[in-house]
Structures are given as structure tokens and as C-alpha cells.
Design a protein around this motif. Structure first.
Motif, PDB file in Angstrom:
ATOM      1  N   ARG A  17      -3.638   1.645   3.172  1.00  0.00           N
ATOM      2  CA  ARG A  17      -4.739   1.663   2.030  1.00  0.00           C
ATOM      3  C   ARG A  17      -3.963   1.733   0.893  1.00  0.00           C
ATOM      4  NH1 ARG A  17      -6.693   5.397  -1.223  1.00  0.00           N
ATOM      5  NH2 ARG A  17      -5.444   7.051  -0.358  1.00  0.00           N
ATOM      6  N   GLY A  18      -4.502   0.540  -0.099  1.00  0.00           N
ATOM      7  CA  GLY A  18      -4.108   0.654  -1.329  1.00  0.00           C
ATOM      8  C   GLY A  18      -4.536   1.700  -2.163  1.00  0.00           C
ATOM      9  N   GLN A  19      -4.287   1.835  -3.416  1.00  0.00           N
ATOM     10  CA  GLN A  19      -4.506   3.246  -4.155  1.00  0.00           C
ATOM     11  C   GLN A  19      -5.679   3.203  -4.869  1.00  0.00           C
ATOM     12  OE1 GLN A  19      -1.324   3.806  -6.852  1.00  0.00           O
ATOM     13  NE2 GLN A  19      -1.821   5.724  -7.446  1.00  0.00           N
ATOM     14  N   ASN A  20      -6.322   1.870  -5.198  1.00  0.00           N
ATOM     15  CA  ASN A  20      -7.763   2.237  -5.732  1.00  0.00           C
ATOM     16  C   ASN A  20      -9.105   1.540  -4.698  1.00  0.00           C
ATOM     17  OD1 ASN A  20      -6.843   3.090  -8.449  1.00  0.00           O
ATOM     18  ND2 ASN A  20      -5.951   1.379  -8.672  1.00  0.00           N
ATOM     19  N   THR A  21      -8.891   1.571  -3.402  1.00  0.00           N
ATOM     20  CA  THR A  21      -9.649   1.415  -2.714  1.00  0.00           C
ATOM     21  C   THR A  21      -9.938   2.304  -1.434  1.00  0.00           C
ATOM     22  OG1 THR A  21     -10.376  -0.543  -1.181  1.00  0.00           O
ATOM     23  CG2 THR A  21      -7.886  -0.106  -1.342  1.00  0.00           C
ATOM     24  N   GLY A  22     -10.996   2.138  -0.993  1.00  0.00           N
ATOM     25  CA  GLY A  22     -11.298   2.980   0.052  1.00  0.00           C
ATOM     26  C   GLY A  22     -11.097   2.310   1.710  1.00  0.00           C
ATOM     27  N   GLU A  23     -10.782   1.102   1.521  1.00  0.00           N
ATOM     28  CA  GLU A  23     -10.793   0.456   2.682  1.00  0.00           C
ATOM     29  C   GLU A  23      -9.657   0.606   3.566  1.00  0.00           C
ATOM     30  OE1 GLU A  23     -13.346  -2.130  -0.195  1.00  0.00           O
ATOM     31  OE2 GLU A  23     -11.592  -2.918   0.630  1.00  0.00           O
TER      32      GLU A  23
ATOM     33  N   HIS B 202       0.770  -1.301  -0.141  1.00  0.00           N
ATOM     34  CA  HIS B 202      -0.117  -0.053   0.037  1.00  0.00           C
ATOM     35  C   HIS B 202       0.770   1.218   0.042  1.00  0.00           C
ATOM     36  CE1 HIS B 202      -3.509  -2.395   1.825  1.00  0.00           C
ATOM     37  NE2 HIS B 202      -3.462  -2.602   0.602  1.00  0.00           N
ATOM     38  N   ASN B 203       0.128   2.534  -0.554  1.00  0.00           N
ATOM     39  CA  ASN B 203       0.859   3.537  -0.466  1.00  0.00           C
ATOM     40  C   ASN B 203       0.571   4.655   0.484  1.00  0.00           C
ATOM     41  OD1 ASN B 203       2.530   2.902  -2.742  1.00  0.00           O
ATOM     42  ND2 ASN B 203       0.500   3.085  -4.089  1.00  0.00           N
TER      43      ASN B 203
ATOM     44  N   GLY C 289     -14.831   9.453  -1.809  1.00  0.00           N
ATOM     45  CA  GLY C 289     -15.064   8.542  -2.784  1.00  0.00           C
ATOM     46  C   GLY C 289     -14.011   7.295  -2.105  1.00  0.00           C
ATOM     47  N   THR C 290     -13.738   6.487  -3.161  1.00  0.00           N
ATOM     48  CA  THR C 290     -12.929   5.381  -2.744  1.00  0.00           C
ATOM     49  C   THR C 290     -11.562   5.801  -3.026  1.00  0.00           C
ATOM     50  OG1 THR C 290     -12.989   4.373  -4.989  1.00  0.00           O
ATOM     51  CG2 THR C 290     -14.511   3.830  -3.656  1.00  0.00           C
ATOM     52  N   SER C 291     -11.058   6.819  -3.294  1.00  0.00           N
ATOM     53  CA  SER C 291      -9.506   7.274  -3.583  1.00  0.00           C
ATOM     54  C   SER C 291      -9.103   7.960  -2.462  1.00  0.00           C
ATOM     55  CB  SER C 291      -9.507   7.930  -4.966  1.00  0.00           C
ATOM     56  OG  SER C 291     -10.144   9.409  -4.700  1.00  0.00           O
ATOM     57  N   TYR C 292      -9.479   8.502  -1.400  1.00  0.00           N
ATOM     58  CA  TYR C 292      -9.076   9.247  -0.428  1.00  0.00           C
ATOM     59  C   TYR C 292      -8.859   8.437   0.803  1.00  0.00           C
ATOM     60  CZ  TYR C 292      -8.040  13.393   2.531  1.00  0.00           C
ATOM     61  OH  TYR C 292      -7.414  14.183   3.231  1.00  0.00           O
ATOM     62  N   GLY C 293      -9.684   7.730   1.525  1.00  0.00           N
ATOM     63  CA  GLY C 293      -9.696   6.867   2.410  1.00  0.00           C
ATOM     64  C   GLY C 293      -9.340   7.769   3.815  1.00  0.00           C
TER      65      GLY C 293
END
Lengths: 112, 114
Positions: A94-100, A29-30, B96-100
Motif C-alpha cells: 500500500r502507498g502512503q496516501n491511499t487505502g487501497e 510502497h511503504n 480512513g485512507t491512511s491505515y490500510g
């Protein structure tokens, strides 16, 4: 290997001590985060790092000093803490293309 | 000012019945919602999420419902199992899903009795 590893799991320190919490993620993750969970309170965001750069400091007192030497490691340096800083400190990534967010197991800090 | 609220500190349910956990939010910019589960001495683990373009998302025994007009979401667990006993946190994001960057509720302690 687990995804997000935090050490130490438990820490007791005096108000004049200097200590550090460590977080390591093996998920590629980044983004990495520090959250604080006090008793009967919601998780509070402290810091966010994206690609090693700090992108969020949620008005955290300067006695908490984060460090992110690379995308896999995150530290929280602690000095001259107060008893009310006693809490569970959670690291997440968190990974780049996920909000989890993926959380570590936390470091339980007690300040005497 | 707490933007994500879980007004029930605890919920007790019989095994096999439905568990319904509720969450309210105040920030109309939130567009992505998640539920996390936490056992003692462990970090929170992701359970299920929903984007604001949907009103329902289902994953096995877990279903999340979103009512944007009421700024309310709920997590349904059916049938409930004793292993579901944990603290459940609702979380919301405005990126959205990109910020977290997630804002969490206080949590609800779910106890499922055999």
C-alpha cells in the motif's frame, strides 16, 4: 514488471519441512501485508509492516515467521506447519496516501 | 465474529442486466470501504472505494452505495458483461485512507451469462 510479485506460486511441503514465501513490490510502497485465504473463508490479515517495522501481528502462530528486510521485500518463513495451514497466501502493498491494497497473485501452499 | 459479511455466496445475471452485490458490516468504526474483484489463479484487484462521508461513488459501469445507518453497502454493475464473472470481495477499514488494515467479507461469485 508487475506491481507485486510472489514466489513460489505453488508449494507442497511436509510438516517437518522449512520453506519460505517471497514477495517483492515495485510500486514504491511503504507498507506490506500478508493475508491468508482458506477455502470458503474471508481473507484473514496475518502481518503488517510499515517502513520495515512490524505493526500488526494478528495472533498468528509462531510457526509462521515474517521478515521484511526493506520496504520492497517481504518473506514468510514456514516451519513445522500443519495440514490445516494449507491455503492461498497473499502478499499486498500500500502507498502512503491511499487505502487501497495492491495484491500479488498468491502462493498456493499445501501441507501434507 | 465476522465484521464484514457477504450473505450471498453466488449471483447469476444475464449479460446487459444489472448486477447488485451486497455487503453488511457490524463495526461502526469502519469509515472506508472497498470492493475487490478476483479471477481464479490471480490476486484480488481493486475495483472501487467509498469513504463514509459519501453515500455514492461512481466509476464507469461500477457504482458503490453506502447506507451508514443500515451498515450496508452495495456494488452495482451496469451493464454486466461476461468478463465481469469473478469473485467480488467487500472490504472495510477503520483507519480512513491512511491505515490500510482491511477486513474482508467471504466473497460473492458473480456469473454473467451471455
Amino acid at each position: 514488471e508487475t506491481g507485486v510479485t510472489q514466489t513460489p506460486r505453488h508449494l507442497v511441503m511436509g510438516m517437518t519441512n522449512k520453506k519460505s514465501l517471497k514477495c517483492e513490490q515495485h510500486l514504491g510502497h511503504n507498507a506490506m501485508y500478508w493475508y491468508k485465504q482458506s477455502a470458503k473463508k474471508p481473507l484473514e490479515l496475518m502481518f503488517v509492516y510499515n517502513f520495515k517495522e512490524q505493526t500488526e501481528n494478528n495472533s498468528v502462530p509462531s510457526r509462521f515467521s515474517p521478515e521484511c528486510p526493506n520496504s520492497s521485500h517481504l518473506f514468510l518463513h514456514l516451519h513445522t506447519l500443519q495440514p490445516e495451514d494449507s491455503a492461498l497466501y497473499l502478499c499486498a502493498s500500500r502507498g502512503q496516501n491511499t487505502g487501497e491494497l495492491f495484491f500479488g497473485e498468491g502462493s498456493r501452499l499445501t501441507v501434507l | 465474529d465476522q465484521q464484514v459479511k457477504q450473505n450471498s455466496p453466488s449471483l447469476s445475471v444475464q449479460e446487459g442486466r444489472i448486477s447488485i452485490l451486497n455487503c453488511d458490516y457490524t463495526n461502526s468504526m469502519f469509515d472506508y470501504f472497498l470492493w475487490y474483484k478476483k479471477y481464479p489463479a490471480e490476486g484480488p484487484t481493486f475495483l472501487i472505494s467509498i469513504s463514509s462521508i459519501k453515500d455514492k461513488n461512481e466509476d464507469g459501469r461500477f457504482t458503490v452505495f453506502l447506507n451508514k445507518s443500515a451498515k450496508h453497502l452495495s456494488l452495482h454493475i451496469v451493464p454486466s458483461q461476461p468478463g465481469d464473472s469473478a469473485v467480488y470481495f467487500c472490504a472495510a477499514s477503520d483507519g480512513g485512507t491512511s491505515y490500510g488494515k482491511l477486513t474482508f467479507g467471504q466473497g460473492t461469485i458473480l456469473t454473467v451469462h451471455p
